[in-house]
Design an enzyme around this catalytic site. Structure first.
Site, short mmCIF file in Angstrom:
data_model
loop_
_atom_site.label_atom_id
_atom_site.label_comp_id
_atom_site.label_asym_id
_atom_site.label_seq_id
_atom_site.Cartn_x
_atom_site.Cartn_y
_atom_site.Cartn_z
CG HIS A 155 -0.41 0.30 2.50
ND1 HIS A 155 0.00 -0.67 3.40
CD2 HIS A 155 -0.17 1.49 3.12
CE1 HIS A 155 0.45 -0.09 4.49
NE2 HIS A 155 0.36 1.21 4.35
CG ASP A 220 0.11 -4.03 2.83
OD1 ASP A 220 0.52 -3.51 1.77
OD2 ASP A 220 -0.21 -3.37 3.84
CB SER A 315 2.51 2.82 6.18
OG SER A 315 1.26 2.96 6.79
#
Length: 365
Positions: A155, A220, A315
């Site tokens: 992502h 991910d 992230s």
């Protein structure tokens, strides 16, 4: 307890054969396991009262016999877990991952709370973006795994981040304090001799099964190929990757690293570290299941302590396990979670070991 026993009998068709407990078996996910009484398999026993049709189907498919009570093939999951897609074995290049990895120069470890010192976690990368107004910012993290590749979250290289933050622009290595140049620390103001370096991005490779916008964020994970080879220093070094069959233990404290939001809600200028405990997979699945999120065995749960968690700016950043000889392994990538630092809600991390074959199959010299 009687209610549980009733449900056990209701779940399973009582086969008319007997099988020796502890015999070898294969779970519905294809995992080699042992055939044991249902009450000796906590992961399946705890899911008996579920209302999830897929879990019920998995439980029934797990029955491997009957010997006074149902026997089940006791693996590591209580639901169907499609294995991560991996590149063909013939294309794997394990030799491109260095054996001399996961080490950092010894230094005074604590400056102030969760602050690191410049030599700590030298594989930590910052991923930069630039929007249409030429405004640049770092919005994701990553980890250096050899002299040419960064591993991060999918992502961070596709989807919403590109629409909202901007196009991928660069990767920074060797950074410690984003507000100072040079980086200096300590009472006697010791300064780092090396400046951080910014590198261009030659290619991004996201996992083919990652679905942008999925609330579960399966697969991910992504690779960033840098535009040139990196020379290793005391402040830029690669981290180790775990093998696919290596697992961390529930309660084990791992370290998450990055420049994400602190407890004040502000982004830190200094690289931060935080110890978080590994959470039992089934407990994590129940917690997030209440929010309609299904956690798989290719994901790792850690944290859930009040005001202690990885936050937005982290992230794709590393979740690390320190092993013998002070060697660090990249166990997870920051993927998602509930509100940052919410008690009882751990963070969800992509389990890197499950994707080692995919990584080895997608890197090149």
């Amino acid at each position: 307890m009687k209610q549980v026993h009733f449900f056990i009998l209701w779940f399973f068709v009582l086969n008319l054969y007997s099988i020796k407990a502890q015999a070898g078996c294969r779970t519905p996910n294809g995992e080699n396991a042992r055939c044991v009484p249902i009450n000796n398999c906590k992961i399946l026993y705890d899911s008996v009262l579920t209302s999830d049709p897929e879990v019920i189907r998995f439980l029934r498919a797990s029955q491997c016999g009957y010997n006074g009570q149902p026997l089940v093939c006791c693996g590591s999951s209580a639901s169907y877990q499609p294995p991560p897609t991996s590149a063909s074995i013939r294309n794997r290049r394990p030799e491109l991952l260095p054996n001399d990895c996961g080490y950092q120069v010894e230094a005074d470890k604590i400056l102030n709370g969760d602050d690191t010192v410049p030599e700590e976690f030298p594989w930590t990368a910052m991923i930069g973006y630039k929007n249409s107004s030429n405004f640049e910012q770092f919005a994701c993290g990553g980890s250096l795994i050899n002299n040419r590749y960064i591993v991060t979250a999918a992502h961070c290289v596709a989807g919403r981040v590109l629409r909202v933050v901007g196009a991928l622009n660069k990767v920074r290595l060797g950074e410690w304090n984003t507000a100072t140049d040079p980086d200096c620390y300590g009472a006697v103001r010791v300064c780092v001799p090396d400046k951080p370096i910014d590198l261009g991005i030659e290619e991004t490779i996201q996992h083919p099964d990652y679905v942008d916008g999925s609330k579960d964020r399966y697969h991910d994970i992504a690779l960033i190929r840098l535009n040139r080879q990196v020379e290793f220093t005391n402040y830029i070094r690669p981290v180790c990757l775990p093998q696919p069959n290596e697992e961390v233990q529930v309660g084990q404290r791992l370290t998450v690293v990055g420049w994400g939001r602190t407890e004040t809600g502000q982004y830190s200028t200094i690289k931060q570290k935080l110890a978080v405990p590994v959470v039992h997979a089934e407990q994590c699945a129940k917690t997030f299941g209440a929010a309609g999120v299904r956690v798989r065995s290719s994901q790792l749960c850690a944290g859930g302590e009040k005001a202690k968690d990885s936050c937005g700016g982290d992230s794709g950043g590393p979740l690390l396990a320190e092993r013998a000889n002070q060697q660090f392994f990249l166990e997870g990538l920051v993927s998602f979670g509930a509100t940052c630092g919410t008690e009882g809600w751990p963070g969800i991390y992509t389990k890197v070991g499950k994707y080692r074959d995919w990584i080895e199959g997608n890197i090149r010299p």
